[in-house]
Design an enzyme around this catalytic site. Structure first.
Site, short mmCIF file in Angstrom:
data_model
loop_
_atom_site.label_atom_id
_atom_site.label_comp_id
_atom_site.label_asym_id
_atom_site.label_seq_id
_atom_site.Cartn_x
_atom_site.Cartn_y
_atom_site.Cartn_z
N ASP A 25 0.85 -1.18 0.00
CA ASP A 25 0.00 0.00 0.00
C ASP A 25 0.89 1.24 0.00
O ASP A 25 2.10 1.14 0.18
CB ASP A 25 -0.94 0.01 1.22
CG ASP A 25 -0.23 -0.48 2.47
OD1 ASP A 25 0.96 -0.13 2.65
OD2 ASP A 25 -0.85 -1.18 3.27
N ASP A 29 1.55 5.12 1.48
CA ASP A 29 1.26 6.11 2.52
C ASP A 29 1.85 7.45 2.09
O ASP A 29 2.88 7.49 1.42
CB ASP A 29 1.90 5.70 3.85
CG ASP A 29 1.35 4.38 4.36
OD1 ASP A 29 0.20 4.05 4.01
OD2 ASP A 29 2.07 3.68 5.10
N ASP A 89 11.34 3.81 12.31
CA ASP A 89 12.20 2.78 12.90
C ASP A 89 13.54 2.59 12.20
O ASP A 89 14.59 2.86 12.77
CB ASP A 89 11.44 1.45 13.06
CG ASP A 89 10.63 1.04 11.86
OD1 ASP A 89 10.73 1.71 10.80
OD2 ASP A 89 9.89 0.04 11.94
P1 ATP Z 1 4.82 -3.24 5.39
O1 ATP Z 1 3.56 -2.45 5.30
O2 ATP Z 1 5.37 -3.71 4.11
O3 ATP Z 1 4.75 -4.29 6.40
P2 ATP Z 1 5.88 -0.78 6.30
O4 ATP Z 1 7.28 -0.28 6.45
O5 ATP Z 1 4.99 -0.03 5.38
O6 ATP Z 1 5.97 -2.27 5.93
P3 ATP Z 1 3.94 -0.17 8.30
O7 ATP Z 1 3.67 -0.90 9.55
O8 ATP Z 1 2.91 -0.09 7.25
O9 ATP Z 1 5.27 -0.83 7.72
O10 ATP Z 1 4.42 1.29 8.72
C1 ATP Z 1 4.63 2.33 7.81
C2 ATP Z 1 5.82 3.15 8.24
O11 ATP Z 1 5.63 3.68 9.54
C3 ATP Z 1 7.14 2.39 8.32
O12 ATP Z 1 7.78 2.32 7.08
C4 ATP Z 1 7.92 3.18 9.32
O13 ATP Z 1 8.48 4.32 8.74
C5 ATP Z 1 6.85 3.65 10.28
N1 ATP Z 1 6.68 2.71 11.40
C6 ATP Z 1 5.84 1.65 11.47
N2 ATP Z 1 5.95 1.00 12.62
C7 ATP Z 1 6.87 1.65 13.34
C8 ATP Z 1 7.43 1.48 14.64
N3 ATP Z 1 7.04 0.47 15.41
N4 ATP Z 1 8.35 2.38 15.05
C9 ATP Z 1 8.73 3.39 14.26
N5 ATP Z 1 8.26 3.60 13.04
C10 ATP Z 1 7.34 2.75 12.57
MG MG Z 2 2.86 -0.35 5.03
#
Ligand code: ATP
Ligand code: MG
Length: 451
Positions: free
Chosen positions: A72, A74, A148
């Site tokens: 997705d 963001d 993160d």
């Molecule tokens: P995916 O959706 O493929 O699992 P993602 O990186 O998009 O991976 P999400 O959980 O959708 O993960 O989170 C979006 C963004 O928010 C991350 O890329 C990161 O920048 C931030 N983020 C998410 N969880 C955390 C966390 N626990 N601590 C700090 N930043 C976070």
């Molecule tokens: Mg994501």
């Protein structure tokens, strides 16, 4: 003295903050704009036209740079939710603690959030240092610092196709190394789920965790216990359905992290003989995810806990309990014991039960009961589950295939298949008559013992 001052000056000059972010052009980062969601681009454009900054951020940028298809998209912006919402026809503000905006385009939702400030001293934490609230708007630089890993803190500007990088994320990403922003131990304390995320991203990218990022995990793994069960469940599900679940589990195991980090894994990986079944279940899940097919969490959890259910089922039968009541009892006891601990939500456990309870019914094919089975909502999942059991060598594979064909067939094919059964020579193992009841072993009478 003077050298110290010069050293300080030089180090400040070269610190990431002093240098400002790197601006990486498309020939270097390699994102092809055609792979970017047009809706996400639209959101950025509209915000820009209204004088705001807006970027695609997070997992989507990371995945695009390494050539994976993002799940997705963001968007992060300096506009507040109240400023964002009126700019779009279908947009709603969600979240109470930290509000963000869902901009809706048919099936696609673009999650649009305002730059957030990172953890501060006076932030509310639990007694272990876990952050409980995190809801202050901030600058883009602050927003990057609270993310993160360096690879998750990249901002793609669809307008000039540049990636803004405050923490050398593109460099780490090209090396496929997961590196924490800031001090890893502090960041894990703030949010222990980051330990699981580190493992997941390393497996997903077929890369590794930077040594300093990895080092504290082993000693801090137990902090996972303080994470609310629902959050842990979400993260566990992400790990199991990231398309590289097997790699994740191998990694967790190699690092000695499967103890305590995820309670489910203790159960799953520690049972003797259960490995093959679990491996098959996860391989199947991985290949479905990679083929873009859907995954049912209930199916997955039913598979992961099956060995436990099965061994208790067997035990109870050996103690003289009847087949079906024994299975029900085994399922109940595994679920009662594990649901809370494993953070498996109740809504999944009833589906898991249905999948399990259908298994003994596959052993005998009888016309009337087959029709009743087909009508069950979990028939298809239970059939899929049977294929796993067949692949693991615990069920006859020809019979399992028959059930699969039945599940795949239309009404007419099904009727034919069931009709044909009547003309087949009976397999003695599959007798159609009422099954002989197994008797409870009788206790030897007391007087005989004494005699
Ligand atoms: P995916 O959706 O493929 O699992 P993602 O990186 O998009 O991976 P999400 O959980 O959708 O993960 O989170 C979006 C963004 O928010 C991350 O890329 C990161 O920048 C931030 N983020 C998410 N969880 C955390 C966390 N626990 N601590 C700090 N930043 C976070
Ligand atoms: Mg994501």
């Amino acid at each position: 003295m003077i050298t110290d001052t010069i050293k300080k000056f030089v180090s400040r000059l070269f610190s990431p903050a002093a240098r400002g972010p790197q601006r990486i052009t498309s020939d270097k980062h390699g994102i092809d704009r055609r792979n970017v969601s047009r809706h996400a681009i639209k959101v950025c454009e509209v915000l820009r036209q209204h004088g705001y900054e807006a970027y695609i951020v997070g997992g989507a940028v990371r995945d695009l740079i390494v050539g994976l298809e993002p799940k997705d998209f963001d968007v992060a912006t300096n506009a507040t939710p109240e400023q964002i919402r009126p700019l779009f026809r279908r947009a709603r503000i969600i979240g109470r603690r930290f509000q963000l905006v869902h901009v809706v385009f048919g099936q696609e939702i673009i999650e649009t959030s305002t730059f957030r400030a990172p953890a501060s001293q006076d932030q509310e934490t639990d007694e272990h240092g876990r952050i409980l609230r995190d809801n202050v708007f901030g600058s883009q630089e602050q927003d990057a610092a609270r993310r993160d890993f360096t690879m998750n803190a990249l901002y793609y500007d669809p307008h000039n196709e540049e990636v803004i990088d405050y923490h050398q994320g593109v460099h780490d990403l090209k090396k496929r190394q997961v590196r924490m922003i800031g001090d890893p131990a502090t960041r894990y304390r703030e949010d222990p789920v980051r330990m699981l995320r580190a493992v997941r991203f390393a497996a997903k990218l077929n890369g590794s965790i930077d040594p300093a990022t990895r080092q504290p995990i082993e000693t801090m793994a137990s902090l996972i216990e303080n994470v609310p069960a629902s959050r842990l469940f979400d993260e566990m599900l992400k790990l199991l359905t990231c398309g590289h679940a097997m790699d994740c589990l191998r990694q967790l195991r190699a690092d000695g992290l499967h103890h305590g980090l995820l309670p489910l894994l203790d159960v799953v990986l520690e049972q003797p003989g259960g490995e093959r079944f679990v491996e098959l279940a996860l391989e199947r899940t991985d290949s479905r995810v990679r083929a873009g097919k859907s995954i049912s969490p209930s199916f997955l959890f039913a598979a992961l806990l099956w060995q436990q259910v099965e061994s208790r089922w067997k035990q109870l039968r050996e103690q003289g309990e009847h087949n079906i009541p024994a299975l029900v009892q085994a399922a109940d006891s595994v679920l009662d014991e594990q649901t809370e601990k494993l953070a498996i939500q109740r809504r999944f456990s009833s589906d898991m039960r249905e999948i399990w309870f259908m298994q003994p019914r596959f052993e005998r094919r009888m016309g009337k009961t087959i029709y009743r089975m087909i009508e069950q909502p979990r028939f298809r999942a239970a059939c899929d589950f049977l294929q796993l059991r067949a692949a693991a060598g615990e069920f006859d594979s020809v019979l399992a295939q028959w059930w699969m064909d039945l599940a795949n067939g239309n009404d007419a094919t099904r009727a034919d298949m069931i009709e044909e059964l009547a003309h087949l020579p009976r397999d003695p193992a599959e007798s159609s008559g009422p099954r002989k009841r197994r008797r409870r072993p009788r206790r030897p009478a007391a007087q005989h013992d004494q005699a």
